[in-house]
Design a protein around this motif. Structure first.
Motif, short mmCIF file in Angstrom:
data_model
loop_
_atom_site.label_atom_id
_atom_site.label_comp_id
_atom_site.label_asym_id
_atom_site.label_seq_id
_atom_site.Cartn_x
_atom_site.Cartn_y
_atom_site.Cartn_z
N LYS A 56 18.74 31.56 42.20
CA LYS A 56 18.80 31.22 40.78
C LYS A 56 17.86 30.07 40.45
O LYS A 56 17.13 30.10 39.45
CB LYS A 56 20.23 30.85 40.39
CG LYS A 56 21.20 32.01 40.29
CD LYS A 56 22.56 31.53 39.86
CE LYS A 56 23.55 32.67 39.75
NZ LYS A 56 24.89 32.19 39.32
N LYS A 105 20.18 36.89 33.99
CA LYS A 105 21.30 37.02 33.06
C LYS A 105 22.45 36.07 33.40
O LYS A 105 23.22 35.68 32.52
CB LYS A 105 21.82 38.45 33.06
CG LYS A 105 20.84 39.46 32.46
CD LYS A 105 21.41 40.87 32.55
CE LYS A 105 20.43 41.89 31.96
NZ LYS A 105 20.96 43.28 32.08
N THR A 106 22.59 35.71 34.69
CA THR A 106 23.71 34.85 35.11
C THR A 106 23.35 33.37 35.08
O THR A 106 24.24 32.53 35.22
CB THR A 106 24.15 35.22 36.54
OG1 THR A 106 23.07 34.96 37.45
CG2 THR A 106 24.54 36.68 36.63
N TRP A 144 25.11 30.97 32.57
CA TRP A 144 26.51 30.58 32.78
C TRP A 144 26.65 29.39 33.72
O TRP A 144 27.75 28.86 33.87
CB TRP A 144 27.30 31.77 33.35
CG TRP A 144 27.37 32.93 32.42
CD1 TRP A 144 26.58 34.03 32.42
CD2 TRP A 144 28.27 33.09 31.33
NE1 TRP A 144 26.92 34.89 31.41
CE2 TRP A 144 27.97 34.33 30.72
CE3 TRP A 144 29.31 32.33 30.80
CZ2 TRP A 144 28.66 34.82 29.62
CZ3 TRP A 144 30.01 32.81 29.70
CH2 TRP A 144 29.69 34.03 29.12
#
Length: 292
Positions: free
Chosen positions: A29, A55-56, A59
């Motif tokens: 990430k 997309k993560t 968060w």
């Protein structure tokens, strides 16, 4: 008892595996986020997963300070319960090594020295586990000179291997002071890297929490990856005067290997860090500190 130890070991290995998976995901990430922020090409090995990982990212937050690791599991009772240490030697020790082992035993509060005899490593570790020993310290020699120190944390590890240099025992120090049995204050200097913090924790948790009025000091100073060990007691003089007296022993230590396991499982344990021969050519690189 053996079944319980095996079950606890499996649970510990499983937690370490899960932690490694989470660390890999987090590193991926961070790599993608850095590539997007700097408008650079995403590494080819992450190209297929980049959209799903991106997309993560939204968060994630800046937290995570309370997340536990296998290091927390290894020393979860540190500071709550006093360490219980066994000091022993390699087989067939010389008289000088026996004397040095006695002095090392006096260094660590709540420690006991046992004769090695014909016991093998597996028997020693099993006996230590059965008696709730937290650390096993093994000293080795070469022609009567102490040259090695192994610190094995129980029940799961880690196991740290140190080389010893310039060992000077108590009776060789002029005007040596009396050895105090109080819990010592610890001084660590220049352990600023990730590996340095790891080595500092391995050494730090060999000692219990001292009382404020303790007048005993144990010092570990890192200089160019050599750890200088010194042991003093102090007395308060007139005004703000402090009289420092060395009580020994005195030595230099150098870490050369850390295993994520106990000493009887060296063949199967994961190597956390090891000093390779080619690392000697990197003269300006220091492993225990971030200094250049």
């Amino acid at each position: 008892m053996l079944r319980r130890q095996a079950r606890l070991r499996r649970e510990y290995v499983y937690r370490k595996t899960q932690e490694n998976k989470l660390r890999t995901i987090q590193e991926n990430k961070q790599t993608i986020k850095k590539s997007l922020d700097e408008n650079r090409r995403i590494p080819s090995q992450l190209a297929e997963k980049a959209i799903d990982i991106q997309k993560t990212i939204g968060w994630d937050d800046e937290g995570g300070e309370g997340a536990t690791t296998n290091v927390d599991d290894e020393y979860k009772w540190a500071g709550v319960e006093d360490p219980k240490i066994i000091v022993t030697t390699a087989r067939d020790p010389s008289s000088k090594l026996k004397e040095f082992a006695k002095e090392v035993k006096l260094l660590f509060p709540n420690s006991q020295r046992i004769n090695r005899g014909h016991y093998d490593i597996k028997q020693l570790v099993e006996a230590c586990r059965a008696n709730s020993v937290t650390d096993l310290v093994i000293i080795s020699e070469h022609r009567g000179t102490p040259v090695g120190l192994i610190v094995c944390h129980l029940p799961y590890g880690p196991t740290a291997y140190f080389s010893l240099f310039n060992v000077i025992m108590r009776h060789d120090i002029p005007e040596v002071g009396t050895m105090s049995e109080a819990f010592p204050h610890l001084i660590f200097q220049n352990f600023s890297s990730k590996l340095g913090n790891r080595v500092q924790n391995i050494l730090k948790y060999l000692f219990p929490v001292p009382k404020e009025d303790s007048k005993r000091i144990v010092t570990f100073i890192n200089d160019d990856d050599f750890i200088s060990f010194r042991h003093h007691v102090y007395e308060k003089g007139e005004g703000k005067e402090i009289k420092l007296k060395e009580v020994g022993p005195r030595m230099e230590m150098k870490i050369y290997q850390i295993l994520q396991g106990t000493i009887e499982n060296t063949a199967t344990a994961d190597v956390e860090w090891v000093h390779r021969p080619y690392m000697n050519t990197a003269k300006k690189r220091k492993f225990l500190s971030d200094e250049i």
